[in-house]
Design a protein around this motif. Structure first.
Motif, mmCIF file in Angstrom:
data_model
loop_
_atom_site.group_PDB
_atom_site.id
_atom_site.type_symbol
_atom_site.label_atom_id
_atom_site.label_comp_id
_atom_site.label_asym_id
_atom_site.label_seq_id
_atom_site.Cartn_x
_atom_site.Cartn_y
_atom_site.Cartn_z
ATOM 1 N N ARG A 149 0.811 -1.213 0.000
ATOM 2 C CA ARG A 149 0.000 0.000 0.000
ATOM 3 C C ARG A 149 0.847 1.268 0.000
ATOM 4 O O ARG A 149 0.321 2.368 0.174
ATOM 5 C CB ARG A 149 -0.938 0.010 1.224
ATOM 6 C CG ARG A 149 -1.955 -1.123 1.219
ATOM 7 C CD ARG A 149 -2.928 -0.992 0.055
ATOM 8 N NE ARG A 149 -3.892 -2.088 0.012
ATOM 9 C CZ ARG A 149 -3.748 -3.175 -0.732
ATOM 10 N NH1 ARG A 149 -2.665 -3.308 -1.503
ATOM 11 N NH2 ARG A 149 -4.654 -4.133 -0.722
ATOM 12 N N GLU A 150 2.166 1.156 -0.183
ATOM 13 C CA GLU A 150 3.049 2.318 -0.195
ATOM 14 C C GLU A 150 3.725 2.425 -1.554
ATOM 15 O O GLU A 150 4.092 1.409 -2.166
ATOM 16 C CB GLU A 150 4.096 2.213 0.913
ATOM 17 C CG GLU A 150 3.496 2.210 2.322
ATOM 18 C CD GLU A 150 4.563 2.095 3.388
ATOM 19 O OE1 GLU A 150 5.761 2.040 3.026
ATOM 20 O OE2 GLU A 150 4.208 2.064 4.586
ATOM 21 N N ASP A 152 6.767 3.784 -2.658
ATOM 22 C CA ASP A 152 8.184 3.499 -2.890
ATOM 23 C C ASP A 152 8.491 2.012 -3.036
ATOM 24 O O ASP A 152 9.231 1.623 -3.945
ATOM 25 C CB ASP A 152 9.044 4.111 -1.775
ATOM 26 C CG ASP A 152 9.211 5.616 -1.931
ATOM 27 O OD1 ASP A 152 8.600 6.183 -2.862
ATOM 28 O OD2 ASP A 152 9.947 6.221 -1.135
#
Length: 319
Positions: A149-150, A152
């Motif tokens: 869910r991020e 990077d």
């Protein structure tokens, strides 16, 4: 009876990497009650999953966890996700002890312990990677990316997949379109961004800092050539108006022993061509973005104050 039965050749013939079913042990004369008792604290074995034990009192390795997951699936499982990506040689993979396995949609298997069971109507063809039935690279990578869910980590994983030659952007995009849409929004956005040929997570963050500095739109990864037509370098970001180059030089990718000499040669070519060069560590993009923006503005003013050198670019991509 010797409790340390891992030394018994009869058991070695019936286990893989020390992992075995309790039903197999029962056929060999060791009742499940005895097997589970030996998995209690201080015992010689280790409980892994329901009906599956490790014939050693140690922390299971990644290979032993995978073997336990495959035994749980009774031959129907296909390794995918992060563990599969690591087996394909990728390094920029989120740390996880999960064993993600694909099984047919009509399977009744559950997800016990560290095993994640995903039922699918689109079961891909298997590839054997070091003896493990594994989903093809694009499917495995995206099955992992869909669980993040991020930004990077997703970008880092997909960039490495592309740069390593394991997958093309086209193959990843095709797999994303044909596969499960659950959790696909972030990978989809990252793949769209990668089409602009951004080469790293730091470079993607750098683009935002460049814009915040108020500089003209940058050119990403252009091939620079001197007045004699010879190749000079390919900076991460480039301001063609004043011949300003910005390199995001990470220790890992630019200062490994084998690459250090190449980096010095590149910088010498920049200097010889009269190009103003800014070098920034990726960590500063996150920890000191305002300071980096100020450095870029100062370098831009210095570059603008001198005559622009006769440097040309090819295959530019302005954003």
């Amino acid at each position: 009876m010797n409790p340390n039965l891992i030394i018994d050749p009869s058991l070695r013939r019936h286990c893989r990497y020390g992992v075995i079913r309790t039903t197999t042990l029962e056929r060999l004369g060791i009742p499940p009650r005895t097997a589970y008792r030996r998995c209690q604290p201080g015992g010689p074995w280790t409980y892994l999953l329901p009906g599956i034990v490790l014939l050693a009192n140690t922390r299971p390795t990644a290979r032993q966890r995978v073997e336990a997951g495959l035994l749980h699936c009774r031959g129907a499982g296909l390794l995918t996700g992060f563990e599969a990506a690591r087996r394909y040689g990728l390094r920029n993979v989120p740390l996880s002890s999960e064993v993600h396995l694909l099984v047919p949609s009509d399977s009744q298997l559950r997800s016990p312990g560290f095993v994640v069971i995903e039922r699918t109507t689109l079961l891909p063809g298997r590839r054997m990677v070091s003896g493990v039935p594994t989903a093809p690279p694009a499917r495995a990578i995206l099955d992992g990316a869909r669980r993040i869910r991020e930004l990077d980590p997703v970008m880092g994983l997909l960039i490495e997949a592309r740069q390593s030659g394991l997958c093309t952007i086209a193959a990843l995009s095709a797999e994303l379109e044909s596969g499960s849409q659950r959790g696909s929004a972030l990978p989809r956005a990252v793949l769209k961004r990668l089409l602009t040929d951004l080469r790293s997570v730091p470079e993607a963050r750098a683009t935002g800092i460049w814009r915040s500095a108020g500089l003209p739109p940058p050119v990403h990864n252009p091939a620079l050539h001197g007045p004699d037509g010879k190749y000079l370098a390919r900076p991460d970001l480039w301001c063609d108006e004043v011949a300003l180059a910005w390199e995001i030089d990470s220790y890992e990718h630019h200062y490994r022993h084998a690459d250090y000499g190449d980096t010095l040669d590149r910088n010498t070519r920049y200097a010889g061509a009269g190009i103003v060069l800014v070098q920034t560590l990726p960590s500063r993009l996150k920890s000191a973005p305002a300071a980096v923006a100020a450095e870029l503005r100062a370098a831009y003013e210095a570059a603008r104050a001198r005559p622009r050198p006769a440097v040309t670019i090819q295959h530019s991509n302005v954003s």
